[in-house]
Design a protein around this motif. Sequence first.
Motif, PDB file in Angstrom:
ATOM      1  N   MET A   1     -13.409   8.778  82.328  1.00 15.71           N
ATOM      2  CA  MET A   1     -12.244   8.179  83.104  1.00 15.71           C
ATOM      3  C   MET A   1     -12.651   6.696  83.225  1.00 15.71           C
ATOM      4  O   MET A   1     -13.754   6.251  83.503  1.00 15.71           O
ATOM      5  CB  MET A   1     -12.341   8.817  84.690  1.00 15.71           C
ATOM      6  N   ILE A   2     -11.579   5.891  83.328  1.00 17.61           N
ATOM      7  CA  ILE A   2     -11.767   4.410  83.513  1.00 17.61           C
ATOM      8  C   ILE A   2     -11.640   4.034  84.938  1.00 17.61           C
ATOM      9  O   ILE A   2     -11.058   4.592  85.743  1.00 17.61           O
ATOM     10  CB  ILE A   2     -10.690   3.586  82.752  1.00 17.61           C
ATOM     11  N   ASP A   3     -12.590   2.871  85.186  1.00 18.90           N
ATOM     12  CA  ASP A   3     -12.652   2.376  86.651  1.00 18.90           C
ATOM     13  C   ASP A   3     -12.572   1.168  86.455  1.00 18.90           C
ATOM     14  O   ASP A   3     -13.343   0.281  86.030  1.00 18.90           O
ATOM     15  CB  ASP A   3     -13.926   2.948  87.178  1.00 18.90           C
ATOM     16  N   ASP A   4     -11.279   0.249  86.947  1.00 17.88           N
ATOM     17  CA  ASP A   4     -11.130  -1.030  86.936  1.00 17.88           C
ATOM     18  C   ASP A   4     -11.511  -1.888  88.066  1.00 17.88           C
ATOM     19  O   ASP A   4     -11.146  -2.979  88.440  1.00 17.88           O
ATOM     20  CB  ASP A   4      -9.707  -1.542  86.448  1.00 17.88           C
ATOM     21  N   GLY A   5     -11.677  -0.914  89.200  1.00 16.13           N
ATOM     22  CA  GLY A   5     -11.904  -1.502  90.431  1.00 16.13           C
ATOM     23  C   GLY A   5     -13.307  -2.356  90.894  1.00 16.13           C
ATOM     24  O   GLY A   5     -13.353  -2.731  92.127  1.00 16.13           O
TER      25      GLY A   5
ATOM     26  N   GLU B   1     -16.550   0.676  97.700  1.00 14.04           N
ATOM     27  CA  GLU B   1     -15.759  -0.650  97.495  1.00 14.04           C
ATOM     28  C   GLU B   1     -14.609  -0.515  96.298  1.00 14.04           C
ATOM     29  O   GLU B   1     -14.350  -1.329  95.405  1.00 14.04           O
ATOM     30  CB  GLU B   1     -16.756  -1.880  96.835  1.00 14.04           C
ATOM     31  N   ARG B   2     -13.813   0.411  96.576  1.00 15.40           N
ATOM     32  CA  ARG B   2     -12.800   0.554  95.587  1.00 15.40           C
ATOM     33  C   ARG B   2     -11.440   0.585  96.496  1.00 15.40           C
ATOM     34  O   ARG B   2     -11.436   1.361  97.544  1.00 15.40           O
ATOM     35  CB  ARG B   2     -12.779   1.944  94.904  1.00 15.40           C
TER      36      ARG B   2
ATOM     37  N   TRP C   1     -16.417   6.142  83.298  1.00 22.18           N
ATOM     38  CA  TRP C   1     -17.276   7.390  84.240  1.00 22.18           C
ATOM     39  C   TRP C   1     -17.149   8.730  83.170  1.00 22.18           C
ATOM     40  O   TRP C   1     -16.034   8.957  82.720  1.00 22.18           O
ATOM     41  CB  TRP C   1     -16.805   7.323  85.524  1.00 22.18           C
TER      42      TRP C   1
ATOM     43  N   ILE D   1     -20.076  15.277  90.964  1.00 20.37           N
ATOM     44  CA  ILE D   1     -19.264  15.276  91.680  1.00 20.37           C
ATOM     45  C   ILE D   1     -18.171  16.377  91.093  1.00 20.37           C
ATOM     46  O   ILE D   1     -17.644  17.126  91.864  1.00 20.37           O
ATOM     47  CB  ILE D   1     -18.250  14.079  91.471  1.00 20.37           C
TER      48      ILE D   1
ATOM     49  N   THR E   1      -8.534   4.069  89.868  1.00 23.73           N
ATOM     50  CA  THR E   1      -7.791   3.335  88.811  1.00 23.73           C
ATOM     51  C   THR E   1      -6.713   4.404  88.275  1.00 23.73           C
ATOM     52  O   THR E   1      -7.217   5.330  87.929  1.00 23.73           O
ATOM     53  CB  THR E   1      -8.844   2.940  87.920  1.00 23.73           C
TER      54      THR E   1
ATOM     55  N   ASN F   1     -14.817   9.605  96.876  1.00 24.15           N
ATOM     56  CA  ASN F   1     -16.022   8.820  96.729  1.00 24.15           C
ATOM     57  C   ASN F   1     -16.273   8.798  94.999  1.00 24.15           C
ATOM     58  O   ASN F   1     -17.380   7.829  94.744  1.00 24.15           O
ATOM     59  CB  ASN F   1     -17.129   9.477  97.441  1.00 24.15           C
ATOM     60  N   TYR F   2     -15.420   8.968  94.146  1.00 25.12           N
ATOM     61  CA  TYR F   2     -15.615   8.848  93.066  1.00 25.12           C
ATOM     62  C   TYR F   2     -14.852   7.821  92.388  1.00 25.12           C
ATOM     63  O   TYR F   2     -13.606   7.900  92.302  1.00 25.12           O
ATOM     64  CB  TYR F   2     -15.504  10.192  92.139  1.00 25.12           C
ATOM     65  N   PRO F   3     -15.370   6.595  92.087  1.00 26.09           N
ATOM     66  CA  PRO F   3     -14.735   5.446  91.929  1.00 26.09           C
ATOM     67  C   PRO F   3     -13.262   5.606  90.789  1.00 26.09           C
ATOM     68  O   PRO F   3     -12.344   4.980  91.058  1.00 26.09           O
ATOM     69  CB  PRO F   3     -15.645   4.250  91.306  1.00 26.09           C
ATOM     70  N   PRO F   4     -13.705   6.222  89.563  1.00 26.77           N
ATOM     71  CA  PRO F   4     -12.433   6.255  88.749  1.00 26.77           C
ATOM     72  C   PRO F   4     -11.089   6.613  89.234  1.00 26.77           C
ATOM     73  O   PRO F   4     -10.143   6.391  88.899  1.00 26.77           O
ATOM     74  CB  PRO F   4     -12.878   6.788  87.396  1.00 26.77           C
ATOM     75  N   TYR F   5     -11.270   7.545  90.297  1.00 21.26           N
ATOM     76  CA  TYR F   5      -9.933   7.998  90.871  1.00 21.26           C
ATOM     77  C   TYR F   5      -9.113   6.843  91.690  1.00 21.26           C
ATOM     78  O   TYR F   5      -7.949   7.226  91.886  1.00 21.26           O
ATOM     79  CB  TYR F   5     -10.196   9.130  91.962  1.00 21.26           C
TER      80      TYR F   5
END
Lengths: 251, 179
Positions: free
Chosen positions: A222-226, B66-67, A235, A242, B20, B14-18
Amino acid sequence: MRRRPGIGGLQTAAAARDQYRLLGENVAKLRTDLMKEQLATFRSQLEDFARKHKNDIRKNPAFRSQFHEMCAKVGVDPLASNKGFWAELLGIGDFYYELGVQIVDICLGTRPHNGGLINLEELCKLLCQRRKSAREAVSEDDCLRAISKLKVLGSGYEVISVGKRKLVRSVPTELNKDHNEILELAQAQGFVTVEEVERRLSWSSGRATDALETLLDEGLAMIDDGHRDGKRRYWFPCVSSISAYVGAETM
Amino acid sequence: MQKLGDFKLPQFFNYPPYFTLQPVKDTREKQMQLWKELILDYCRTQKIFIIEPEKEFPLFSNPAIERSLSHEAREVFLSALVSEGRAEWMDKGHRKCLILWHRIQDWADLILRFVKDNGLEDSVMTIEEIRSGTESRGTELHEIDRTVLMRALKLLEHKGKLTIFKGTSADDEGVKFSV
């Protein structure tokens, strides 16, 4: 011996051959009988053992694993068939079939989240959560055994080793060496960046992007641009814990 | 587990890619499903009826990792709810979104049950009484959004279950039940 001419000589030779064969057969039969006897003794001893330790085999995963090891060494597979003496005596067959069904269920349930690749540890944890009511404890060894039985179905359930961890694959995706290396890299933090892959594995930019895109398409990443640094992170739910929670929620 | 007030947040929060928007279709569908459920759950337990995507909203950012959701993502998730009939845009600019954790039809059913439970079959009540009167205390109708309530009442009026009448001011608006 002096060669004896005539029909009499030939007959004698034939008779001698017959005698030899008879003797040979007798010896062979004797050996087979002996072997059969030994096997029977061995089998009855193994049965005695299994009967005596039935409860241990059922309840104690470590003991069960050792029993399997012993069986494997002497060429007996207690799981080979659900019918027959072993299954009846131990109920082991049913136990693993049950585990197998539950494993398939968990793999399907978590697939939308992890793309069909799940950490063995994670799978085992989910399995235990689900079997809370069952008396028998389940070890990773049991999971592996149940999965190996699933292979018969040809549905592509397979255990792959990535770095130190074992991952269970429930989709027919072939992971090549590049993908494996990325997954191994991702185990440290749960994610990687293109830059990190290029640096740590000394790959060209195209190679890293290609491999990551494939993993993304397969639903394994999964991508994360944040993040503040503005760098895209990839990820991998299959290496982070998780998946347990997200999977459990939807099941 | 992280909490917002007394609300238990799901682990995916709590899982950052969610945070985006995911480019791959299957992954994105799963992501949208989780967010839709979270938004509806949160609004139901916190009695929140209107979300303004341009403003701060507790669900739209997670300081712990921090998202925060981009404006596009907020609009995508809310629009998905709208397309399922679980929300409605209140203006063309999509600045306000009405969240219907109960559909209007379900709200109407709740009102009918409320009327029967309290023996109000032939009674007259003001809108304010329904929203904050003693009868509705402890029910889901308590502090219901006025827009939602009016929509449900109009639906019932349409079915001949009640008549809405207007007073001199908005406070005086009321209904006569005829269930």
